[in-house]
Structures are given as structure tokens and as C-alpha cells.
Design a protein around this motif. Structure first.
Motif, mmCIF file in Angstrom:
data_model
loop_
_atom_site.group_PDB
_atom_site.id
_atom_site.type_symbol
_atom_site.label_atom_id
_atom_site.label_comp_id
_atom_site.label_asym_id
_atom_site.label_seq_id
_atom_site.Cartn_x
_atom_site.Cartn_y
_atom_site.Cartn_z
ATOM 1 N N LYS A 17 1.188 8.350 4.669
ATOM 2 C CA LYS A 17 0.144 7.245 4.475
ATOM 3 C C LYS A 17 -0.557 6.687 5.671
ATOM 4 O O LYS A 17 -1.842 6.137 5.845
ATOM 5 N N GLY A 48 -6.006 2.573 0.102
ATOM 6 C CA GLY A 48 -6.842 1.404 0.272
ATOM 7 C C GLY A 48 -6.308 0.755 1.434
ATOM 8 O O GLY A 48 -5.900 1.483 2.434
ATOM 9 N N GLY A 70 -3.628 -1.001 1.839
ATOM 10 C CA GLY A 70 -2.373 -0.674 2.241
ATOM 11 C C GLY A 70 -1.298 -1.636 1.745
ATOM 12 O O GLY A 70 -0.183 -1.639 2.214
ATOM 13 N N ALA A 71 -1.901 -2.676 1.187
ATOM 14 C CA ALA A 71 -0.912 -3.614 0.645
ATOM 15 C C ALA A 71 -0.366 -3.578 -0.790
ATOM 16 O O ALA A 71 0.322 -4.216 -1.377
ATOM 17 N N TYR A 119 -2.234 -3.808 -3.446
ATOM 18 C CA TYR A 119 -2.698 -4.896 -4.719
ATOM 19 C C TYR A 119 -3.148 -4.149 -5.853
ATOM 20 O O TYR A 119 -3.156 -4.514 -6.953
ATOM 21 N N TYR A 120 -4.145 -2.932 -5.513
ATOM 22 C CA TYR A 120 -4.682 -2.415 -6.593
ATOM 23 C C TYR A 120 -3.691 -1.474 -7.510
ATOM 24 O O TYR A 120 -3.999 -1.548 -8.763
ATOM 25 N N ASP A 121 -2.815 -0.946 -7.053
ATOM 26 C CA ASP A 121 -1.742 -0.518 -7.851
ATOM 27 C C ASP A 121 -0.930 -1.299 -8.700
ATOM 28 O O ASP A 121 -0.905 -1.126 -9.918
ATOM 29 N N ASP A 135 2.932 8.083 -3.637
ATOM 30 C CA ASP A 135 4.402 7.525 -3.806
ATOM 31 C C ASP A 135 4.220 7.283 -5.363
ATOM 32 O O ASP A 135 3.347 7.360 -6.024
ATOM 33 N N TYR A 138 4.278 4.543 -6.918
ATOM 34 C CA TYR A 138 3.467 3.599 -7.502
ATOM 35 C C TYR A 138 1.976 3.635 -7.490
ATOM 36 O O TYR A 138 1.457 2.872 -8.081
HETATM 37 N N1 LIG Z 1 3.726 -1.822 -8.446
HETATM 38 C C1 LIG Z 1 4.316 -1.828 -7.139
HETATM 39 N N2 LIG Z 1 5.623 -2.393 -7.095
HETATM 40 C C2 LIG Z 1 6.080 -2.566 -5.945
HETATM 41 N N3 LIG Z 1 5.694 -2.062 -4.830
HETATM 42 C C3 LIG Z 1 4.387 -1.275 -4.689
HETATM 43 C C4 LIG Z 1 3.516 -1.408 -6.188
HETATM 44 N N4 LIG Z 1 2.520 -0.718 -5.943
HETATM 45 C C5 LIG Z 1 2.560 -0.442 -4.511
HETATM 46 N N5 LIG Z 1 3.659 -0.617 -4.194
HETATM 47 C C6 LIG Z 1 4.144 -0.514 -2.507
HETATM 48 O O1 LIG Z 1 3.029 -1.266 -1.847
HETATM 49 C C7 LIG Z 1 2.936 -0.661 -0.460
HETATM 50 C C8 LIG Z 1 1.427 -0.331 -0.251
HETATM 51 O O2 LIG Z 1 0.807 0.940 -1.144
HETATM 52 P P1 LIG Z 1 -0.313 1.539 -0.915
HETATM 53 O O3 LIG Z 1 0.027 2.053 0.640
HETATM 54 O O4 LIG Z 1 -0.225 2.483 -2.007
HETATM 55 O O5 LIG Z 1 -1.454 0.427 -0.786
HETATM 56 P P2 LIG Z 1 -2.874 0.887 -1.232
HETATM 57 O O6 LIG Z 1 -3.199 1.457 -2.514
HETATM 58 O O7 LIG Z 1 -3.463 1.648 -0.092
HETATM 59 O O8 LIG Z 1 -3.603 -0.708 -0.971
HETATM 60 P P3 LIG Z 1 -4.441 -1.433 -2.117
HETATM 61 O O9 LIG Z 1 -4.272 -1.134 -3.307
HETATM 62 O O10 LIG Z 1 -4.032 -3.060 -1.609
HETATM 63 O O11 LIG Z 1 -5.814 -0.987 -1.292
HETATM 64 C C9 LIG Z 1 3.747 0.450 -0.656
HETATM 65 O O12 LIG Z 1 4.863 0.245 -0.042
HETATM 66 C C10 LIG Z 1 4.046 0.924 -2.110
HETATM 67 O O13 LIG Z 1 4.918 1.681 -2.250
#
Ligand SMILES: Nc1ncnc2c1ncn2[C@@H]1O[C@H](COP(=O)(O)OP(=O)(O)OP(=O)(O)O)[C@@H](O)[C@H]1O
Ligand SMILES: Nc1nc2c(c(=O)[nH]1)N(C=O)[C@@H](CNc1ccc(C(=O)N[C@@H](CCC(=O)O)C(=O)O)cc1)CN2
Length: 206
Positions: free
Chosen positions: A20, A147, A149-150, A152-154, A185, A187
Motif C-alpha cells: 500500500k 486514500g 492512508g489513515a 478514516y473512510y474504511d 487488507d 479492513y
Molecule cells: N476499521 C478499522 N479498524 C482498525 N484499523 C483499520 C480499520 N480500517 C482501516 N484500518 C487500518 O488503518 C490503516 C490505514 O488504512 P488504509 O491504508 O486502507 O487507509 P486509506 O483507506 O488509504 O485511508 P483513508 O480512508 O483515510 O483515506 C491500515 O493499517 C488499516 O489496516
């Protein structure tokens, strides 16, 4: 020298996180080279056409206030306000928390939030969006996205999908941000649509 033939769940997770990171860096470089001219208006037109059934006075649309090279959502926010559709913007409640959404209408003031994004004023009412326009750094035709990388949207989509009426999540980004398969992943929440300056793509989940 220690070596193992099978990957442990932890090293799988590390490998996805690393994939990622690499994909995010590459996607940022691609996006910084894209000519944004007209993309915001083109996306606004496609959003109005594609979600005609979701653009009703009783429904609420969330967008985002663009930062950096993100695709400009201001034409959508203007067009929705002109049609009397209520709009809201995300507010960061804290690291590790789902986003909150506060009502905001084109022309109203924005204030800097605590996390480097512009947000509606503190006293704006918290609402639950029916249609979410989600910023994309990269996307694929299965509806996966990268997104900021935090996560937030997931977290936010997971929470909204667990409770209350169905929500529709539409990623907003450039056609050139498409990847064959975004690293993912457990999430990651899939999007229902991707809207680019070229097309509105409905994601099939069969
Ligand atoms: N529901 C969740 N509970 C716990 N950890 C989560 C959850 N969703 C995402 N994460 C974790 O948060 C981190 C960032 O997720 P990811 O890289 O998918 O962000 P992104 O979708 O790119 O960012 P954003 O949604 O903020 O634009 C990863 O380590 C992921 O495993
Ligand atoms: N335009 C837009 N708005 C959005 C998002 C987005 O991706 N784009 N978000 C999508 O998730 C949420 C905000 N996500 C954020 C994720 C990380 C950081 C961040 O890491 N900021 C830096 C600097 C912040 C500061 O100035 O204090 C940091 O904390 O180091 C900020 C916002 C909600 N609003």
C-alpha cells in the motif's frame, strides 16, 4: 540464518502495508502530473446524472473539501446547493475514529480542523449522509481504493453500513488513477461506484 517457507499472518499484513505504501507513493506521483482542468465540472455532471434518484431534498450528500492535488469537488457542491440538495463535509473526530459529517452548504464559512483539513464550523449539525463522495488516490474496478492512508473512510463506511439505512459510496478520482488491483487488507471497504472525469463506473459485487 532463519528462514520460513510459509508467511505468518503478521508478515502477510506487513507485506500488504508495504504494498500500500509503495502504491500510494506511485499514485501520488501520477496524480501530481494530471491536468485538473475541467475534471471537477465533468465529475459534477456525471454525479448529477448517475445519482438522480439519490439527489432528493430528504437525502444528504457528503463530499470533501479538496486539498493538494485531489479532484476538485467544489463544482459538485455548488451544483447540489443550487438544486436544494443538502450537503455535508467530513470532520476528523480523532485518530482511529470514524469521521463525523457536519452540514455545510456552498458559500458557508469553513474553519481549519485540527488535522490539516478545512471543516464546517463547530456548531454545524452532525448528520448521516445517504450518498458519500470519497476522495481517491488510486482505485480499481472491484471498488477498492487507496486514500490518505489513515483508514478514516474504511472505519466510517464500516460504521455506517453496520447501522441504519443503506448508504451509497462513490469514489471520486481521475481515470488515470486506476490500477489493475489495489493492494488490500481485511479492513478495506469496497465502494459502490467510482466516478472519474470520464465515466461513472458501477461496481458489480457478484
Ligand atoms: N476499521 C478499522 N479498524 C482498525 N484499523 C483499520 C480499520 N480500517 C482501516 N484500518 C487500518 O488503518 C490503516 C490505514 O488504512 P488504509 O491504508 O486502507 O487507509 P486509506 O483507506 O488509504 O485511508 P483513508 O480512508 O483515510 O483515506 C491500515 O493499517 C488499516 O489496516
Ligand atoms: N479533502 C479531504 N478531506 C478529508 C480527507 C481526505 O482524504 N481528503 N480525509 C480522509 O481520510 C479525512 C481527513 N484525513 C486526514 C488524514 C490524515 C491527516 C494527516 O495526517 N495530517 C497531517 C498534518 C495535519 C496537521 O496539519 O496537523 C498529520 O497529522 O501529520 C489529515 C487528514 C477527512 N477529510
Amino acid at each position: 540464518m532463519a528462514s520460513s517457507q510459509t508467511l505468518s499472518p503478521q508478515s502477510d499484513a506487513d507485506a500488504v502495508a508495504e504494498a500500500k505504501r509503495a502504491a500510494r507513493a506511485a499514485a501520488r506521483a501520477v496524480r501530481s502530473g494530471i491536468d485538473p482542468n475541467g475534471a471537477g465540472e465533468a465529475v459534477a455532471k456525471l454525479v448529477l446524472e448517475s445519482f438522480a434518484d439519490r439527489l432528493a431534498p430528504e437525502l444528504i450528500v457528503s463530499a470533501y473539501w479538496p486539498r493538494g492535488d485531489e479532484l476538485d469537488t467544489r463544482p459538485i457542491l455548488r451544483a447540489l446547493a443550487a438544486r436544494g440538495i443538502r450537503t455535508c463535509l467530513p470532520v476528523v473526530a480523532g485518530r482511529g475514529w470514524p469521521l463525523l459529517f457536519k452540514l455545510w452548504r456552498d458559500g458557508h464559512p469553513l474553519v481549519p480542523g485540527g488535522f490539516g483539513v478545512m471543516e464546517p464550523m463547530a456548531e454545524a449539525p452532525v448528520v448521516r449522509p445517504d450518498l458519500l463522495l470519497v476522495p481517491l488516490l488510486a482505485w480499481d474496478r472491484q471498488g477498492y481504493r487507496l486514500g490518505y492512508g489513515a483508514g478514516y473512510y474504511d472505519r466510517t463506511l464500516e460504521a455506517l453500513r453496520l447501522e441504519g439505512p443503506p448508504v451509497v459510496a462513490a469514489g471520486i478520482g481521475y481515470a488515470a488513477q486506476e490500477l489493475p488491483a489495489v493492494p488490500r487488507d481485511g479492513y478495506d471497504q469496497r465502494l459502490d461506484w467510482i466516478v472519474t472525469e470520464q465515466a461513472a463506473v458501477r461496481i458489480s459485487k457478484d
